[in-house]
Design an enzyme around this catalytic site. Structure first.
Site, PDB file in Angstrom:
ATOM      1  N   HIS A  23       0.817  -1.057  -0.012  1.00  0.00           N
ATOM      2  CA  HIS A  23      -0.073   0.056   0.150  1.00  0.00           C
ATOM      3  C   HIS A  23       1.039   1.163  -0.018  1.00  0.00           C
ATOM      4  O   HIS A  23       0.746   2.158   0.973  1.00  0.00           O
ATOM      5  CB  HIS A  23      -0.767   0.024   1.375  1.00  0.00           C
ATOM      6  CG  HIS A  23      -1.924  -0.851   1.297  1.00  0.00           C
ATOM      7  ND1 HIS A  23      -2.519  -1.431   2.543  1.00  0.00           N
ATOM      8  CD2 HIS A  23      -2.580  -1.514   0.295  1.00  0.00           C
ATOM      9  CE1 HIS A  23      -3.559  -2.283   2.343  1.00  0.00           C
ATOM     10  NE2 HIS A  23      -3.571  -2.459   1.026  1.00  0.00           N
ATOM     11  N   HIS A  79     -11.636  -7.616  -7.244  1.00  0.00           N
ATOM     12  CA  HIS A  79     -11.316  -6.629  -6.506  1.00  0.00           C
ATOM     13  C   HIS A  79     -10.489  -5.478  -7.322  1.00  0.00           C
ATOM     14  O   HIS A  79      -9.552  -5.996  -8.092  1.00  0.00           O
ATOM     15  CB  HIS A  79     -10.628  -7.018  -5.096  1.00  0.00           C
ATOM     16  CG  HIS A  79     -10.037  -5.862  -4.286  1.00  0.00           C
ATOM     17  ND1 HIS A  79     -10.611  -4.828  -4.054  1.00  0.00           N
ATOM     18  CD2 HIS A  79      -9.039  -6.099  -3.441  1.00  0.00           C
ATOM     19  CE1 HIS A  79     -10.062  -4.136  -3.372  1.00  0.00           C
ATOM     20  NE2 HIS A  79      -8.865  -4.897  -2.903  1.00  0.00           N
ATOM     21  N   GLU A  81      -8.150  -3.309  -6.460  1.00  0.00           N
ATOM     22  CA  GLU A  81      -6.865  -2.719  -6.002  1.00  0.00           C
ATOM     23  C   GLU A  81      -5.742  -3.311  -6.878  1.00  0.00           C
ATOM     24  O   GLU A  81      -5.766  -4.336  -7.059  1.00  0.00           O
ATOM     25  CB  GLU A  81      -6.523  -3.086  -4.348  1.00  0.00           C
ATOM     26  CG  GLU A  81      -5.774  -2.154  -3.631  1.00  0.00           C
ATOM     27  CD  GLU A  81      -5.675  -2.293  -2.304  1.00  0.00           C
ATOM     28  OE1 GLU A  81      -6.386  -3.090  -1.856  1.00  0.00           O
ATOM     29  OE2 GLU A  81      -4.927  -1.509  -1.449  1.00  0.00           O
ATOM     30  N   ASP A  83      -2.836  -4.520  -6.656  1.00  0.00           N
ATOM     31  CA  ASP A  83      -2.078  -5.832  -6.485  1.00  0.00           C
ATOM     32  C   ASP A  83      -2.615  -7.051  -7.167  1.00  0.00           C
ATOM     33  O   ASP A  83      -2.395  -8.061  -7.524  1.00  0.00           O
ATOM     34  CB  ASP A  83      -1.818  -6.021  -4.969  1.00  0.00           C
ATOM     35  CG  ASP A  83      -3.019  -5.942  -4.076  1.00  0.00           C
ATOM     36  OD1 ASP A  83      -3.758  -5.055  -4.336  1.00  0.00           O
ATOM     37  OD2 ASP A  83      -3.107  -6.639  -3.172  1.00  0.00           O
ATOM     38  N   HIS A 145     -12.353  -5.979   1.449  1.00  0.00           N
ATOM     39  CA  HIS A 145     -12.113  -4.739   2.431  1.00  0.00           C
ATOM     40  C   HIS A 145     -12.420  -3.294   1.705  1.00  0.00           C
ATOM     41  O   HIS A 145     -12.318  -2.216   2.176  1.00  0.00           O
ATOM     42  CB  HIS A 145     -10.798  -4.644   2.970  1.00  0.00           C
ATOM     43  CG  HIS A 145      -9.765  -4.535   2.051  1.00  0.00           C
ATOM     44  ND1 HIS A 145      -9.017  -3.417   1.986  1.00  0.00           N
ATOM     45  CD2 HIS A 145      -9.202  -5.063   0.942  1.00  0.00           C
ATOM     46  CE1 HIS A 145      -8.031  -3.323   1.277  1.00  0.00           C
ATOM     47  NE2 HIS A 145      -8.195  -4.523   0.587  1.00  0.00           N
ATOM     48  N   ASP A 164      -8.964 -10.698  -0.828  1.00  0.00           N
ATOM     49  CA  ASP A 164      -8.206 -10.440   0.270  1.00  0.00           C
ATOM     50  C   ASP A 164      -8.520 -11.279   1.311  1.00  0.00           C
ATOM     51  O   ASP A 164      -7.619 -11.351   2.166  1.00  0.00           O
ATOM     52  CB  ASP A 164      -8.187  -8.962   0.301  1.00  0.00           C
ATOM     53  CG  ASP A 164      -7.230  -8.065  -0.460  1.00  0.00           C
ATOM     54  OD1 ASP A 164      -6.539  -8.749  -0.656  1.00  0.00           O
ATOM     55  OD2 ASP A 164      -7.745  -7.046  -1.030  1.00  0.00           O
ATOM     56  N   TYR A 192      -2.615  -9.337   9.380  1.00  0.00           N
ATOM     57  CA  TYR A 192      -3.260  -8.892   8.142  1.00  0.00           C
ATOM     58  C   TYR A 192      -4.626  -8.588   8.554  1.00  0.00           C
ATOM     59  O   TYR A 192      -5.204  -7.239   8.131  1.00  0.00           O
ATOM     60  CB  TYR A 192      -3.344 -10.082   7.174  1.00  0.00           C
ATOM     61  CG  TYR A 192      -4.051  -9.683   5.870  1.00  0.00           C
ATOM     62  CD1 TYR A 192      -3.297  -9.515   4.687  1.00  0.00           C
ATOM     63  CD2 TYR A 192      -5.354  -9.990   5.851  1.00  0.00           C
ATOM     64  CE1 TYR A 192      -3.744  -9.431   3.444  1.00  0.00           C
ATOM     65  CE2 TYR A 192      -5.694  -9.686   4.126  1.00  0.00           C
ATOM     66  CZ  TYR A 192      -4.945  -9.548   3.206  1.00  0.00           C
ATOM     67  OH  TYR A 192      -5.454  -9.268   1.872  1.00  0.00           O
ATOM     68  N   HIS A 225      -3.642 -13.598  -1.357  1.00  0.00           N
ATOM     69  CA  HIS A 225      -2.402 -13.534  -0.899  1.00  0.00           C
ATOM     70  C   HIS A 225      -2.135 -14.698  -0.035  1.00  0.00           C
ATOM     71  O   HIS A 225      -2.990 -15.240   0.776  1.00  0.00           O
ATOM     72  CB  HIS A 225      -2.292 -12.249   0.065  1.00  0.00           C
ATOM     73  CG  HIS A 225      -2.256 -10.948  -0.773  1.00  0.00           C
ATOM     74  ND1 HIS A 225      -1.549 -10.413  -1.600  1.00  0.00           N
ATOM     75  CD2 HIS A 225      -3.520  -9.809  -0.491  1.00  0.00           C
ATOM     76  CE1 HIS A 225      -2.008  -9.264  -1.939  1.00  0.00           C
ATOM     77  NE2 HIS A 225      -3.279  -9.011  -1.321  1.00  0.00           N
TER      78      HIS A 225
HETATM   79 FE1  FEO Z   1      -7.153  -5.049  -1.421  1.00  0.00          FE
HETATM   80 FE2  FEO Z   1      -4.685  -7.359  -1.885  1.00  0.00          FE
HETATM   81  O1  FEO Z   1      -5.882  -5.641  -2.251  1.00  0.00           O
END
Ligand code: FEO
Length: 397
Positions: A23, A79, A81, A83, A145, A164, A192, A225
Site C-alpha cells: 500500500h 477486487h 486494488e 495488487d 475490504h 483478500d 493482516y 495473498h
Molecule cells: Fe485489497 Fe490485496 O488488495
C-alpha cells in the site's frame, strides 16, 4: 511456475519475496507476499484475479504454460486494488473478447483505474456462470475490504476464492497451508486481519454467517495473498469469527517515545506494575518499532498504555499517528492509560487520554506525568498505574 490445485484448476500467480512495504509505504510485509491468480480450464476457460503489474510478464508466462492466453473466455476481477488488477490490461490485451466479470461496485472501480472499454459483465450475489463441467458462483462482499470486493466459488471442485479475505502477506516456497510453518502463517494472518480488516469486523461475522448458511462444500479456500487453506480449510474461517468478535487476550502493550530516557524509565516501571499482577505485556519504543507489528499486538491485547514526553505543547511525532490509526481501526473491548515526562507545559498525558477516549478506549486510571527526569516517587506512581492496568485486565471479563 504454476501449481495444479485440483484437476484443471491452476495457481498462476506470483511470489514477491522482496516486498517490504505494501500500500505504498503504509503496511510492512517482513515476509514478502504473493499475488494469487487462478486459472480454470473447463469447456470455457476462466481466470480469477491477476497480479500486480510489475509481475505481469511472469504471470503471462505462467498462463501460457497451461493455455494460450488468447483462449481465456472469462476474467473475474474480484477486487480492483492494483495488487490484483494491475496485470488486467496486459492479460486482456491477449484476449480482448473475454468477458470481464465484476461486482456492481467493481463496474465503477475497475474502469476507474484503467479507463478501458472492456467487455464488462456485472454480477450480483447468487449469480453464476456455467463453464461446462462446473460453475462459477459469485458472492458480493462489500467492505471486505473495499466496496467492490467479491468472492468467487467454483462448484464441483469446491474452491472458494475470497480475494483478500483470509489472506496473509507471506511469501513461501509452497502453496498450501499444511506445507508451511504454522506459527509464521498465523502471525501473518493475524497481522493482516488486525491492520486491514478490523474496522469491518461486524461485516466479517455477517458475511461468514451468510456463506456458511449456503452449506457449500469447501475443499479449499484460495485467497489472493499467501497460502491456500487446503488442510482443514475452515480453520481460518473459525479464526476470523474469533478475531471479528474482538475479545482480546489478558495482556497489555506499552508504547512510548522518549528524548532523554525519562519516559522510557516510566514505561518500564509501568511494565513492572503490570507484571506484578501476573499479566504479560510487550513494550515498544515507537521511534524504532514497526507500527504495523505494534498494531497487531494491540489487536491481541486488552490493555494499551501510551506514553510521550511533551514537545511543543503536544506529543512526539512518532506517537501522533497512533491515535489516528486506532481511531480508524475501531478496536473494541480495550482499556487504556497514559504517561509521559515534561519540562514545563506538560500537556502530553491529557492529550493522550483525550485521544484514547475518542478511540473508544476508556482510561482505567489517571495518567502519570513526571517533571524532568522521574523521581523514585514518580516511578512508584508508574508502577501503581501499571498495577491498576494489570488488575483491570486480570479481573475483567
Ligand atoms: Fe485489497 Fe490485496 O488488495
Amino acid at each position: 511456475m504454476t501449481v495444479e490445485l485440483k484437476k484443471g484448476v491452476y495457481w498462476v500467480g506470483a511470489v514477491d519475496w522482496g516486498i517490504r512495504k505494501f500500500h505504498g509505504h503504509e503496511l510492512s510485509t517482513h515476509r514478502g507476499t504473493t499475488y494469487n491468480s487462478y486459472l480454470i480450464v473447463d469447456e470455457k476457460i476462466a481466470l480469477v484475479d491477476s497480479v500486480w503489474a510489475p509481475f505481469e510478464k511472469e504471470f503471462l508466462e505462467n498462463i501460457s504454460e497451461i493455455v494460450d492466453p488468447a483462449k481465456i473466455d472469462i476474467v473475474v476481477a474480484n477486487h480492483s486494488e492494483p495488487d490484483h488488477s494491475g496485470a488486467l490490461p496486459a492479460v486482456i490485451a491477449k484476449c480482448p473478447r473475454a468477458t470481464v466479470v465484476v461486482s456492481k461496485n467493481g463496474a465503477e472501480s475497475i474502469p476507474g483505474h484503467y479507463h478501458q472499454k472492456w467487455n464488462f459483465s456485472v454480477v450480483r450475489t447468487g449469480d453464476s456462470i456455467d463453464l461446462g463441467k462446473n460453475k462459477l458462483v459469485f458472492v458480493e462482499a462489500p467492505m471486505l475490504h473495499w466496496p467492490d470486493s467479491m468472492f468467487t466459488y467454483l462448484t464441483g471442485e469446491n474452491i472458494l476464492m475470497p480475494n483478500d479475505a483470509f489472506g496473509q502477506h507471506y511469501a513461501t516456497a509452497f502453496r498450501f497451508n499444511e506445507q508451511v510453518n504454522e506459527a509464521e502463517l498465523y502471525e501473518e494472518a493475524q497481522k493482516y486481519y488486525a491492520n486491514i480488516l478490523t474496522p469491518f469486523s461486524a461485516r466479517v461475522i455477517k458475511k461468514i454467517d451468510e456463506v456458511l448458511a449456503l452449506k457449500l462444500p469447501v475443499d479449499m479456500i484460495a485467497p489472493s495473498h499467501g497460502v491456500i487453506w487446503r488442510k482443514d480449510p475452515l480453520q481460518i474461517v473459525r479464526k476470523y469469527q474469533e478475531w471479528a468478535a474482538q475479545q482480546p487476550e489478558k495482556r497489555a502493550v506499552i508504547l512510548y517515545d522518549t528524548m532523554w530516557n525519562g519516559t522510557r524509565r516510566m514505561a518500564e516501571a509501568i511494565g513492572h506494575g503490570i507484571a506484578e499482577k501476573g499479566v504479560d505485556y510487550k513494550l515498544y519504543h515507537m521511534a524504532v518499532a514497526d507500527r504495523n507489528d505494534v498494531i497487531a499486538q494491540i489487536f491481541r491485547a486488552k490493555g494499551i498504555v501510551v506514553g510521550s514526553p511533551t514537545l511543543n505543547n503536544g506529543l512526539l511525532p512518532t506517537i501522533t499517528p497512533i491515535p489516528e490509526v486506532l481511531k480508524g481501526l475501531k478496536f473494541k473491548n480495550k482499556i487504556g492509560a497514559a504517561f509521559g515526562s515534561y519540562g514545563w507545559s506538560g500537556e502530553s498525558v491529557r492529550i493522550i487520554e483525550d485521544h484514547l477516549k475518542v478511540c473508544g478506549i476508556p482510561v482505567v486510571s489517571e495518567g502519570v506525568g513526571a517533571k524532568w527526569q522521574p523521581t523514585e516517587s514518580d516511578l512508584s506512581k508508574c508502577r501503581a498505574l501499571g498495577a491498576a492496568v494489570g488488575a483491570a485486565i486480570s479481573d475483567g471479563n
